[in-house]
Scaffold this active site. Structure first.
Site, PDB file in Angstrom:
ATOM      1  N   ARG A  40       1.296  -0.921  -0.349  1.00  0.00           N
ATOM      2  CA  ARG A  40       0.615   0.049  -0.473  1.00  0.00           C
ATOM      3  C   ARG A  40       1.220   1.278   0.249  1.00  0.00           C
ATOM      4  O   ARG A  40       2.015   1.512   0.662  1.00  0.00           O
ATOM      5  CB  ARG A  40      -0.897   0.048   1.226  1.00  0.00           C
ATOM      6  CG  ARG A  40      -2.232  -1.300   0.836  1.00  0.00           C
ATOM      7  CD  ARG A  40      -2.455  -1.329   2.503  1.00  0.00           C
ATOM      8  NE  ARG A  40      -3.627  -2.720   2.395  1.00  0.00           N
ATOM      9  CZ  ARG A  40      -5.321  -2.582   1.920  1.00  0.00           C
ATOM     10  NH1 ARG A  40      -5.609  -1.141   1.413  1.00  0.00           N
ATOM     11  NH2 ARG A  40      -5.950  -3.401   1.179  1.00  0.00           N
ATOM     12  N   THR A  89      -0.474  -3.315   7.436  1.00  0.00           N
ATOM     13  CA  THR A  89      -1.091  -3.642   6.211  1.00  0.00           C
ATOM     14  C   THR A  89      -2.759  -3.753   6.290  1.00  0.00           C
ATOM     15  O   THR A  89      -2.933  -4.234   7.743  1.00  0.00           O
ATOM     16  CB  THR A  89      -1.143  -5.366   6.146  1.00  0.00           C
ATOM     17  OG1 THR A  89      -1.748  -5.715   5.076  1.00  0.00           O
ATOM     18  CG2 THR A  89      -1.485  -6.756   7.226  1.00  0.00           C
ATOM     19  N   ALA A  90      -3.797  -3.631   5.731  1.00  0.00           N
ATOM     20  CA  ALA A  90      -5.164  -3.626   5.462  1.00  0.00           C
ATOM     21  C   ALA A  90      -5.672  -4.701   5.101  1.00  0.00           C
ATOM     22  O   ALA A  90      -7.230  -4.414   5.150  1.00  0.00           O
ATOM     23  CB  ALA A  90      -5.691  -2.259   5.454  1.00  0.00           C
ATOM     24  N   SER A  91      -4.741  -5.876   4.774  1.00  0.00           N
ATOM     25  CA  SER A  91      -5.598  -6.986   4.331  1.00  0.00           C
ATOM     26  C   SER A  91      -5.862  -6.726   3.354  1.00  0.00           C
ATOM     27  O   SER A  91      -5.701  -6.388   2.449  1.00  0.00           O
ATOM     28  CB  SER A  91      -6.116  -7.557   5.213  1.00  0.00           C
ATOM     29  OG  SER A  91      -6.441  -9.225   4.722  1.00  0.00           O
ATOM     30  N   HIS A  92      -7.398  -7.277   3.222  1.00  0.00           N
ATOM     31  CA  HIS A  92      -8.210  -7.375   2.386  1.00  0.00           C
ATOM     32  C   HIS A  92      -9.358  -5.961   1.915  1.00  0.00           C
ATOM     33  O   HIS A  92      -9.877  -5.608   0.916  1.00  0.00           O
ATOM     34  CB  HIS A  92      -9.290  -8.770   1.459  1.00  0.00           C
ATOM     35  CG  HIS A  92     -10.435  -8.001   3.360  1.00  0.00           C
ATOM     36  ND1 HIS A  92      -9.502  -8.081   4.356  1.00  0.00           N
ATOM     37  CD2 HIS A  92     -11.701  -8.041   2.681  1.00  0.00           C
ATOM     38  CE1 HIS A  92     -10.435  -8.876   4.932  1.00  0.00           C
ATOM     39  NE2 HIS A  92     -11.689  -8.230   4.375  1.00  0.00           N
TER      40      HIS A  92
END
Length: 205
Positions: free
Chosen positions: A52, A100-103
């Site tokens: 990201r 991270t914010a994953s999905h």
């Protein structure tokens, strides 16, 4: 410190970059997490991140906060979250943060906070971290922690290939959708002897 309490989820932290999260909040999260680790007898932490746009700067801010509390850090840079957990065992370090914010959609970012091998803060631990940030329940160490960078990717590749050797060399098509796996998966497969046809493997600019 004032922070949106809703970003502290059941098993990680996620919020909108630039609104719920910024460099100041990220550094304070690093300070709180560093103090939490020290109170649990942990003095080292691994820090990794996804692709990201805000992950590099949030990663640097987390490291700054951790070092402020006296925690030594190893920055493994851009990697998959599975590689991050593998690195805990390889480097023998229980503490760690993965940015991270994953999905979640692109405007989000967040953090996973490790407290043991393959184990992250959840529920009560996450809420304790929130309390520590809100009350600024942390203090600088007399001697700041030290940060170093370490590239573990090739060692990780070698470990995977050793565990899962390919008897047949495949032709593999990869569409990484401009995500974290883009610069990683093709190199792994080529190292395993496969012919790779890759598309959308560059990170989203």
């Amino acid at each position: 410190m004032q922070v949106n309490p809703n970003i502290f989820r059941g098993y990680d932290l996620r919020g909108i970059a630039g609104k719920d999260l910024n460099l100041e909040i990220s550094e304070h999260l690093g300070r709180a997490y560093g103090a939490y680790l020290k109170r649990h007898g942990i003095t080292q932490a691994i820090v990794g991140r996804d692709s990201r746009r805000t992950s590099p700067e949030y990663s640097a801010a987390i490291i700054k906060g951790l070092n402020w509390t006296g925690i030594d850090t190893i920055d493994i840079g851009l990697n998959l979250v599975g590689t991050f957990y593998w690195a805990q065992y390889y480097l023998n370090i229980k503490g760690g943060v993965f940015v991270t914010a994953s999905h979640n959609p692109a405007e989000y970012n967040g953090f996973k906070f490790a407290i043991d091998f393959s184990e992250t803060l959840v529920s009560d631990g996450i809420q304790e971290l929130r309390r520590m940030v809100e009350q600024e329940d942390y203090e600088p160490n007399q001697k700041p922690g030290f940060n170093k960078t370490q590239d573990i990717r090739q060692t990780y590749f070698s470990d995977i290939i050793k565990r899962l050797p390919l008897e047949k060399k495949f032709k593999v098509v990869i569409d990484a959708s401009c995500a974290t796996a883009g610069p990683i998966a093709p190199d792994l497969l080529r190292q395993a002897g496969c012919e790779v046809i890759a598309s959308n493997c560059e990170l989203d600019p």
